[in-house]
Design a protein around this motif. Sequence first.
Motif, PDB file in Angstrom:
ATOM      1  N   ILE A  36       3.443   3.387  -3.064  1.00 55.08           N
ATOM      2  CA  ILE A  36       2.146   2.693  -3.578  1.00 55.08           C
ATOM      3  C   ILE A  36       1.971   1.492  -2.614  1.00 55.08           C
ATOM      4  N   THR A  37       3.152   0.837  -2.267  1.00 57.19           N
ATOM      5  CA  THR A  37       2.860  -0.409  -1.551  1.00 57.19           C
ATOM      6  C   THR A  37       2.049  -0.111  -0.331  1.00 57.19           C
ATOM      7  N   LYS A  38       2.148   0.908   0.342  1.00 56.21           N
ATOM      8  CA  LYS A  38       1.258   1.197   1.408  1.00 56.21           C
ATOM      9  C   LYS A  38      -0.261   1.150   1.223  1.00 56.21           C
ATOM     10  N   THR A  39      -0.724   1.523   0.092  1.00 57.08           N
ATOM     11  CA  THR A  39      -2.197   1.203   0.024  1.00 57.08           C
ATOM     12  C   THR A  39      -2.562  -0.331  -0.053  1.00 57.08           C
ATOM     13  N   PHE A  40      -1.404  -1.263  -0.433  1.00 57.67           N
ATOM     14  CA  PHE A  40      -1.780  -2.490  -0.418  1.00 57.67           C
ATOM     15  C   PHE A  40      -1.807  -3.003   1.166  1.00 57.67           C
ATOM     16  N   THR A  41      -0.830  -2.446   1.999  1.00 62.17           N
ATOM     17  CA  THR A  41      -0.850  -2.786   3.159  1.00 62.17           C
ATOM     18  C   THR A  41      -2.186  -2.587   3.973  1.00 62.17           C
ATOM     19  N   ALA A  42      -2.314  -1.043   3.498  1.00 62.86           N
ATOM     20  CA  ALA A  42      -3.650  -0.545   4.392  1.00 62.86           C
ATOM     21  C   ALA A  42      -4.914  -1.318   4.120  1.00 62.86           C
ATOM     22  N   VAL A  43      -4.922  -1.821   2.566  1.00 65.68           N
ATOM     23  CA  VAL A  43      -6.238  -2.927   2.455  1.00 65.68           C
ATOM     24  C   VAL A  43      -6.181  -4.111   3.273  1.00 65.68           C
ATOM     25  N   LEU A  44      -4.943  -4.795   3.481  1.00 64.83           N
ATOM     26  CA  LEU A  44      -4.816  -5.967   4.322  1.00 64.83           C
ATOM     27  C   LEU A  44      -5.479  -5.450   5.752  1.00 64.83           C
ATOM     28  N   VAL A  45      -4.980  -4.174   6.323  1.00 64.31           N
ATOM     29  CA  VAL A  45      -5.295  -3.822   7.588  1.00 64.31           C
ATOM     30  C   VAL A  45      -7.052  -3.587   7.581  1.00 64.31           C
ATOM     31  N   MET A  46      -7.462  -2.943   6.606  1.00 67.80           N
ATOM     32  CA  MET A  46      -9.052  -2.890   6.441  1.00 67.80           C
ATOM     33  C   MET A  46      -9.725  -4.204   6.471  1.00 67.80           C
ATOM     34  N   ARG A  47      -9.146  -5.235   5.828  1.00 73.48           N
ATOM     35  CA  ARG A  47      -9.942  -6.387   5.998  1.00 73.48           C
ATOM     36  C   ARG A  47      -9.878  -6.916   7.208  1.00 73.48           C
ATOM     37  N   LEU A  48      -8.700  -6.988   8.046  1.00 67.32           N
ATOM     38  CA  LEU A  48      -9.035  -7.534   9.565  1.00 67.32           C
ATOM     39  C   LEU A  48      -9.975  -6.571  10.174  1.00 67.32           C
ATOM     40  N   ARG A  49     -10.225  -5.261   9.828  1.00 66.19           N
ATOM     41  CA  ARG A  49     -11.384  -4.645  10.533  1.00 66.19           C
ATOM     42  C   ARG A  49     -12.665  -5.063  10.112  1.00 66.19           C
ATOM     43  N   ASP A  50     -12.756  -5.312   8.915  1.00 67.54           N
ATOM     44  CA  ASP A  50     -14.143  -5.910   8.464  1.00 67.54           C
ATOM     45  C   ASP A  50     -14.490  -6.991   8.855  1.00 67.54           C
ATOM     46  N   GLU A  51     -13.307  -7.861   9.001  1.00 67.51           N
ATOM     47  CA  GLU A  51     -13.488  -9.311   9.774  1.00 67.51           C
ATOM     48  C   GLU A  51     -13.947  -9.368  11.313  1.00 67.51           C
ATOM     49  N   GLY A  52     -13.882  -8.174  11.984  1.00 67.82           N
ATOM     50  CA  GLY A  52     -14.077  -8.125  13.343  1.00 67.82           C
ATOM     51  C   GLY A  52     -12.752  -8.472  14.172  1.00 67.82           C
ATOM     52  N   PHE A  66      -5.664  -2.506 -10.040  1.00 64.81           N
ATOM     53  CA  PHE A  66      -5.684  -2.055  -8.612  1.00 64.81           C
ATOM     54  C   PHE A  66      -6.310  -0.765  -8.498  1.00 64.81           C
ATOM     55  N   ALA A  67      -6.243  -0.071  -9.410  1.00 64.88           N
ATOM     56  CA  ALA A  67      -6.930   1.136  -9.448  1.00 64.88           C
ATOM     57  C   ALA A  67      -8.451   1.142  -9.788  1.00 64.88           C
ATOM     58  N   VAL A  68      -8.836   0.417 -10.212  1.00 65.16           N
ATOM     59  CA  VAL A  68     -10.108   0.066 -10.604  1.00 65.16           C
ATOM     60  C   VAL A  68     -10.982  -0.819  -9.145  1.00 65.16           C
ATOM     61  N   PHE A  69     -10.086  -1.341  -8.554  1.00 61.96           N
ATOM     62  CA  PHE A  69     -10.422  -1.920  -7.275  1.00 61.96           C
ATOM     63  C   PHE A  69     -10.556  -0.796  -6.167  1.00 61.96           C
ATOM     64  N   LEU A  70      -9.843   0.282  -6.136  1.00 63.24           N
ATOM     65  CA  LEU A  70      -9.956   1.243  -5.349  1.00 63.24           C
ATOM     66  C   LEU A  70     -11.063   2.086  -5.617  1.00 63.24           C
ATOM     67  N   THR A  71     -11.598   2.362  -6.995  1.00 67.81           N
ATOM     68  CA  THR A  71     -12.849   2.817  -7.103  1.00 67.81           C
ATOM     69  C   THR A  71     -13.948   2.011  -6.975  1.00 67.81           C
ATOM     70  N   SER A 127     -16.145  -0.027   1.950  1.00 69.99           N
ATOM     71  CA  SER A 127     -14.943   0.331   2.845  1.00 69.99           C
ATOM     72  C   SER A 127     -13.651   0.886   1.847  1.00 69.99           C
ATOM     73  N   VAL A 128     -13.657   0.733   0.593  1.00 71.69           N
ATOM     74  CA  VAL A 128     -12.576   1.435  -0.018  1.00 71.69           C
ATOM     75  C   VAL A 128     -12.995   2.736  -0.308  1.00 71.69           C
ATOM     76  N   ALA A 129     -14.318   3.028  -0.345  1.00 71.85           N
ATOM     77  CA  ALA A 129     -14.700   4.573  -0.232  1.00 71.85           C
ATOM     78  C   ALA A 129     -14.366   5.163   1.263  1.00 71.85           C
ATOM     79  N   GLU A 130     -14.387   4.379   2.042  1.00 72.65           N
ATOM     80  CA  GLU A 130     -13.923   4.981   3.564  1.00 72.65           C
ATOM     81  C   GLU A 130     -12.494   5.179   3.545  1.00 72.65           C
ATOM     82  N   MET A 131     -11.709   4.424   2.954  1.00 72.32           N
ATOM     83  CA  MET A 131     -10.383   4.601   2.609  1.00 72.32           C
ATOM     84  C   MET A 131      -9.977   5.860   1.658  1.00 72.32           C
TER      85      MET A 131
END
Length: 467
Positions: free
Chosen positions: A75-91, A247-252, A263-267
């Motif tokens: 489940i740690t992987k999902t946290f890591t993926a959120v960090l990567v998506m933040r980098l994407r969203d920041e350009g 965290f589950a609420v955030f993913l929704t 972005s979480v919908a994209e994930m």
Amino acid sequence: MTASLSAASPSSFEELLPTTRRALLHRIAVAQSEGRAPSLVAAVARDGQMVWSGARSCVDGPGSDADVQYRIGSITKTFTAVLVMRLRDEGLLDLADPLEKHLPGTRAGGATVGQLLSHTAGLPAETPAPWWERTPSSLRPELADVLGEQPQLHPTGRLHHYSNPGYTLLGSLVEAVRGVSWEEALGAEILEPLGLDRTGAQPVHPHAGGWAVHPWADVLLPEPSEDLGLMAPAGQLWSTARDLCRFAVFLTEGDERVLSAESVAEMRTPAVAPEPTGWEGGYGLGIQLTYAKGRELAGHTGSLPGFVAGLWVSAADGVAAVALANATSGPLCGTLAAELVGIVSEAEPRLPEPWRPLPEVDDRLLRLTGPWYWGTHVYGLRLTADRGVALEPLRGNGRPSRFRAAADGTWIGLDGYHRGETLRVVLRPDGSVSHLDLGSFVFTREPYGPDALAVPGGVDPEGWRGI
């Protein structure tokens, strides 16, 4: 919208019915007993709030609850993926960027960031021996030690092949771009904003100990708890049922302090076809996808020696569930969490929102509503909120899609076959509406009507006829 899960008073949310709570407790009691877990804790969130938690333990007296830490593995992987998506969203990067652009010298640099997120980079599933989950991280001090002599097993982008080393690379990518450690980025960018104060890379009392249960006798063996080092972004974290419900609420719903709802919908959107034996589900960007009794679920499962974990959310039902146990094998916490979602969703179906009229409507848009024909297929166009529209088949097979309004007066597809495609109104020289154009598909007010110039290939001048 924020993920506002808290220890709310009963008046701030609708409690589960006693029969539902009893069904949930019975299900986890069976899972702990039949799975022979030293302890098992589970929790359910509905519409943004934790509404139930329960625990079963082989120890008399106070035991596990929603605030006791367990190791959550992948489940740690999902946290890591959120960090990567933040980098994407920041350009700061693009999902199509090759890893080499931001993290050179890995020998896996031809894989893109998006392929690493979706496990389609072709990397091995595990590190070279010895088994990384049960050995000190000092054995793998460099990325080369994680990837081994053959870092590429499959062509990039062709196959979903789950890869723990792939998420090690993503953690190192976060460090390279952010200039801080993965753990520091995690705390500042996810844990602190979402209030996950019982989640972290190291256990903090109270926490469960990891155990192996003998397959043929009711006896226990303690499992080692290794610091995973470079592999931490793939499976290091400890958390609680309460924190994981947040965290589950955030993913929704998303949270603008961390990642937008879009972005979480994209994930949660399938990024690749599943493995040949797994057609009941798939994988998005750091999120597993599955179907349970026809219900679409998104989340992740996890395991490390001594622990198993599962987190699933049903966005359609507004229900999430978490299950955690401290046994190397036994309780299938992923299956259990999915079943807990099903128990609540089926026993207490979500009430639809009250119907409300649109706050305002443009007469020009209103005149576009009603039947439209693609050839002889009849569709209905209706208005949705925020000047959006939906185009849906009225009978037979078809390709329904929702569209959001664009600044230039067109609409962009949000789902289905027409995701990302442009729907536009085509006017005649006199300003009246001729037809709708959707990615070159022409929709007219009549099936092959008199406005023949709008129909590709034209219309037979003799018109409709009998035999």
